[in-house]
Design a protein around this motif. Structure first.
Motif, PDB file in Angstrom:
ATOM      1  N   ASP C  16      -1.293  -1.311  10.777  1.00 47.17           N
ATOM      2  CA  ASP C  16      -2.794  -0.920  10.739  1.00 47.17           C
ATOM      3  C   ASP C  16      -3.601  -1.550   9.880  1.00 47.17           C
ATOM      4  OD1 ASP C  16      -1.671  -0.296   8.005  1.00 47.17           O
ATOM      5  OD2 ASP C  16      -2.002   1.684   8.204  1.00 47.17           O
ATOM      6  N   PHE C  17      -3.511  -3.031  10.085  1.00 43.96           N
ATOM      7  CA  PHE C  17      -4.301  -3.685   8.998  1.00 43.96           C
ATOM      8  C   PHE C  17      -5.631  -3.848   9.654  1.00 43.96           C
ATOM      9  CE2 PHE C  17      -0.280  -5.692   7.046  1.00 43.96           C
ATOM     10  CZ  PHE C  17      -0.160  -4.764   6.164  1.00 43.96           C
ATOM     11  N   GLU C  46      -4.471  -2.371  15.299  1.00 45.43           N
ATOM     12  CA  GLU C  46      -5.363  -1.288  15.265  1.00 45.43           C
ATOM     13  C   GLU C  46      -4.820   0.127  15.208  1.00 45.43           C
ATOM     14  OE1 GLU C  46      -8.462  -2.187  14.808  1.00 45.43           O
ATOM     15  OE2 GLU C  46      -8.510  -4.162  15.595  1.00 45.43           O
ATOM     16  N   LEU C  47      -3.604   0.258  14.860  1.00 43.00           N
ATOM     17  CA  LEU C  47      -3.059   1.348  14.522  1.00 43.00           C
ATOM     18  C   LEU C  47      -3.737   2.454  13.709  1.00 43.00           C
ATOM     19  CD1 LEU C  47       0.872   0.799  14.283  1.00 43.00           C
ATOM     20  CD2 LEU C  47      -0.358   2.217  16.176  1.00 43.00           C
ATOM     21  N   PRO C  48      -4.034   3.553  13.774  1.00 45.39           N
ATOM     22  CA  PRO C  48      -4.743   4.566  12.693  1.00 45.39           C
ATOM     23  C   PRO C  48      -4.241   4.271  11.432  1.00 45.39           C
ATOM     24  CG  PRO C  48      -3.691   5.820  14.356  1.00 45.39           C
ATOM     25  CD  PRO C  48      -3.358   4.344  14.813  1.00 45.39           C
ATOM     26  N   ALA C  49      -4.951   4.019  10.518  1.00 46.98           N
ATOM     27  CA  ALA C  49      -4.713   3.810   9.085  1.00 46.98           C
ATOM     28  C   ALA C  49      -3.728   4.810   8.537  1.00 46.98           C
ATOM     29  CB  ALA C  49      -5.854   3.612   8.174  1.00 46.98           C
ATOM     30  N   HIS C  50      -2.567   4.449   7.955  1.00 51.62           N
ATOM     31  CA  HIS C  50      -1.636   5.290   7.193  1.00 51.62           C
ATOM     32  C   HIS C  50      -0.610   6.210   8.071  1.00 51.62           C
ATOM     33  CE1 HIS C  50      -3.807   3.658   3.734  1.00 51.62           C
ATOM     34  NE2 HIS C  50      -4.779   4.381   3.965  1.00 51.62           N
ATOM     35  N   LEU C  58       4.206   4.298  19.560  1.00 49.33           N
ATOM     36  CA  LEU C  58       3.806   2.923  20.168  1.00 49.33           C
ATOM     37  C   LEU C  58       5.117   2.245  20.028  1.00 49.33           C
ATOM     38  CD1 LEU C  58       0.844   0.721  19.856  1.00 49.33           C
ATOM     39  CD2 LEU C  58       2.859  -0.188  19.110  1.00 49.33           C
ATOM     40  N   PRO C  78       1.686   3.305   3.627  1.00 52.18           N
ATOM     41  CA  PRO C  78       1.029   4.104   2.730  1.00 52.18           C
ATOM     42  C   PRO C  78       1.687   4.053   1.307  1.00 52.18           C
ATOM     43  CG  PRO C  78       1.669   5.524   4.435  1.00 52.18           C
ATOM     44  CD  PRO C  78       1.904   4.182   4.866  1.00 52.18           C
ATOM     45  N   GLY C  79       3.007   3.927   1.274  1.00 52.38           N
ATOM     46  CA  GLY C  79       3.800   3.993   0.122  1.00 52.38           C
ATOM     47  C   GLY C  79       4.196   2.471  -0.654  1.00 52.38           C
ATOM     48  N   VAL C  80       3.463   1.457  -0.003  1.00 55.43           N
ATOM     49  CA  VAL C  80       3.783   0.254  -0.461  1.00 55.43           C
ATOM     50  C   VAL C  80       3.551   0.043  -2.200  1.00 55.43           C
ATOM     51  CG1 VAL C  80       1.231  -0.570  -0.512  1.00 55.43           C
ATOM     52  CG2 VAL C  80       3.175  -2.318  -0.260  1.00 55.43           C
ATOM     53  N   GLY C  81       4.643  -0.445  -2.412  1.00 52.30           N
ATOM     54  CA  GLY C  81       4.738  -0.540  -4.188  1.00 52.30           C
ATOM     55  C   GLY C  81       5.310   0.588  -4.648  1.00 52.30           C
ATOM     56  N   THR C 132       1.115  -4.286  -3.417  1.00 50.18           N
ATOM     57  CA  THR C 132       0.064  -3.434  -2.278  1.00 50.18           C
ATOM     58  C   THR C 132       0.212  -4.309  -1.108  1.00 50.18           C
ATOM     59  OG1 THR C 132      -1.444  -5.352  -3.236  1.00 50.18           O
ATOM     60  CG2 THR C 132      -1.676  -3.175  -4.411  1.00 50.18           C
ATOM     61  N   PHE C 133       1.019  -5.361  -0.933  1.00 53.43           N
ATOM     62  CA  PHE C 133       0.873  -6.034   0.335  1.00 53.43           C
ATOM     63  C   PHE C 133       2.353  -6.798   0.651  1.00 53.43           C
ATOM     64  CE2 PHE C 133      -1.486  -9.660   3.078  1.00 53.43           C
ATOM     65  CZ  PHE C 133      -1.104  -9.166   4.029  1.00 53.43           C
TER      66      PHE C 133
END
Lengths: 275, 275, 275
Positions: C16-17, C46-50, C58, C78-81, C132-133
């Motif tokens: 979703d980036f 292009e997935l919807p964010a989060h 998909l 969304p739970g990164v980190g 964060t990544f």
């Protein structure tokens, strides 16, 4: 530089599927499962939904630039599952796979059509064949088998009369050449149906002005930077079409232009001209 | 794992061309016609039109992560057909091809510039060379020839002074560090011009608060999840910049932030601090 | 066709980036620096964010279509980190790398789970590992090492219980089958949680109507062209789900449908039916 390896098989994809769904990913998976060595090249998946002319215009410009033997898959297919024929074309040594709805019409108008086949041999399809997604079930597998070496006539009988397509006609009158906007690009540049050739033949070296409903532009510039930032100009674009643009701004918004709007060239009377 | 094949040639593409037009597809076709074996990797074609800083920022972050020898083509080119120079740079063992307008400035600021050449030898271009699409006619073919083995100095003479570029400066005052939002990402995270290094040197281990016009945030968090869903936080992002974000929400909308808006760090007076 | 070369290594990317930032390009650079020979295939960015469910849907549809051995990287995170586990799964001979948040749940519901590992061995990560990544620092390098031949259990211990996920449940009552819209695709087609199988078992060959809040549709069509342009219809889509659509128009707008809205099937009383 003197490579001995054979040219690798290339399949390009051009669709109106967008990228928020599984459609494009599914096609790629189907292709690579049949022919894992093929190179898949995205041309675009952001064509406007269901519209044939923009697709035809893009295919005409991009596809002939790929190496001979490239297999181009193009799917804008509002008639999927209905009466339209699935097609394989050979045009100027490249292959084109997609629905017979005019998408390949601008290519056929300019380049030699070397073969056309109806896709009927279902053993080359993905089963079960859906009625709503021939991109995945028909066009992707056919392209993969073709790129892997299956000869074109193994996919079905010759197709008699693939759909043609033309840009809207222009009109020449005394002192004027009437065209229209046929495509507005990402930058807001308004591309017309007037080719360089048509304009030159009509102008015969004389000066002219370019008119939209809201703006009069003097003659043709050679680059966007020819006018101050934000100012309108006209030029012959990289595809050979007359285009109305603004330097670093959107001409469609600045001039209120939409697809179909007239763009009229008027000869400047001799004596007060500007060349 | 102990592969004997040579590293394959890679060309990446980064443009503001979008994907609704034939521009990107045409570049890919030109590249593959010259060098059918090269791998083309899309970085993005969705850069904001005509803007140099976001392009420079993205190139700085993504391109050095590719293998040495990679040829990076980058085209945000509002001055196409005008006075700006088409350029080939060698920076830290990767090659960069594009217009000389500052796009490569953040790379050059951080990494060793090993060579710079003006693209003047027209035999490596696509003919006729248009005035509006050097991506297709100049940069794509040069990249393909370079990836295929043509040495850099075959494309033209040394370029004396490639354009530089800097992020807006930050300002240190007594007890405060003033930065600004320089980029808002896809998630609405507001990235500032304050690097981790600048912040650490200024803070010297003391506590501080982060201020936007509408919000005061206590110190730096380590992950988005550090606050409840929807709440604002600041953190050092994956590129080493201070960022104002919201957990699973758009900070730009929630806090009314836009590019250029101030983000100010204030030291917490000793005694009532929080570390 | 009878190729002797081994199947090439393939890594797909689904995130979703978006494409306006350096995130996707950075991941590609990291992958190719570790394994320059791998083929990177974009599924979508292009997935919807989060949002987990659209990603899961998909992935379920696209990923199993790739060849066995393909490494699928999927990052909606969304739970990164935070506390969520980074995971490697083997499902039906394909590999899946990403956060343990349910994204792979629909795949696991339908296909054999052959292994699950927690990504803990930091020597396979990119250092320093950001908070964060993880797409760049954990998932991309793990995928590259895996595709290059590192065995799955070298990345960490077995994962006990990967997160599951289900579509919202449907409800059968006397004469009615209640479902809902779970996804609206690029064309505005409204896809429900009702599979072909569920509908057939409930209908037992009898006729039925399909109801949205604003529209009653008679039975199931076989293709979009079955109704006049702009008219509503329902059909079983290419993924086997009941879908409410309009011929060449957006059903979501025409019928005022949104995700979560009910779609109810009602049996037509015998005697005044239509089959």
């Amino acid at each position: 530089m003197d490579r001995v390896e054979p040219t690798p098989a290339i399949i390009t994809l051009t669709t109106d599927f967008g990228l928020q769904d599984a459609y494009v990913g599914s096609m790629k998976g189907v292709i690579l499962s049949i022919h894992p060595h093929v190179r898949i090249v995205d041309i675009t998946h952001e064509l406007p939904a269901h519209r044939i002319l923009p697709a035809a215009y893009l295919l005409r410009e991009a596809c002939p630039r790929f190496p001979p033997g490239t297999v181009h898959v193009a799917v804008v297919d509002p008639g999927v599952g209905g009466q339209r024929t699935p097609l394989l074309l050979k045009i100027d040594d490249r292959f084109y796979v997609g629905p017979d709805n005019g998408m390949f019409g601008l290519l056929m108008a300019d380049l030699p059509l070397q073969g056309a086949w109806r896709l009927e041999r279902r053993e080359h399809f993905l089963h079960p064949v859906s009625n709503t997604f021939h991109g995945r079930d028909v066009f992707a597998p056919v392209a993969a088998h073709l790129a892997a070496g299956t000869p074109p006539d193994a996919f079905g009988p010759a197709a008699a009369d693939p759909s043609s397509l033309s840009l809207p006609a222009h009109h020449e009158e005394t002192g004027t050449l009437r065209g229209q906007v046929v495509w507005i690009d990402r930058f807001g540049n308004c591309i017309t149906n007037l080719t360089d050739k048509v304009v030159s033949r009509w102008a015969r070296g004389a000066s002219f002005t370019v008119h939209t409903a809201s703006k009069k532009i003097a003659g043709i510039s050679t680059s966007y930077e020819s006018t101050p930032e934000g100012e309108a100009l006209s030029l012959v674009n990289s595809m050979g079409y007359l285009e109305v643009a603004c330097n670093q701004a959107r001409a469609d918004r600045a001039l209120g232009l939409r697809e179909g709007d007239p763009v009229v060239l008027e000869r400047v009377p001799t004596g007060d001209g500007r060349s």
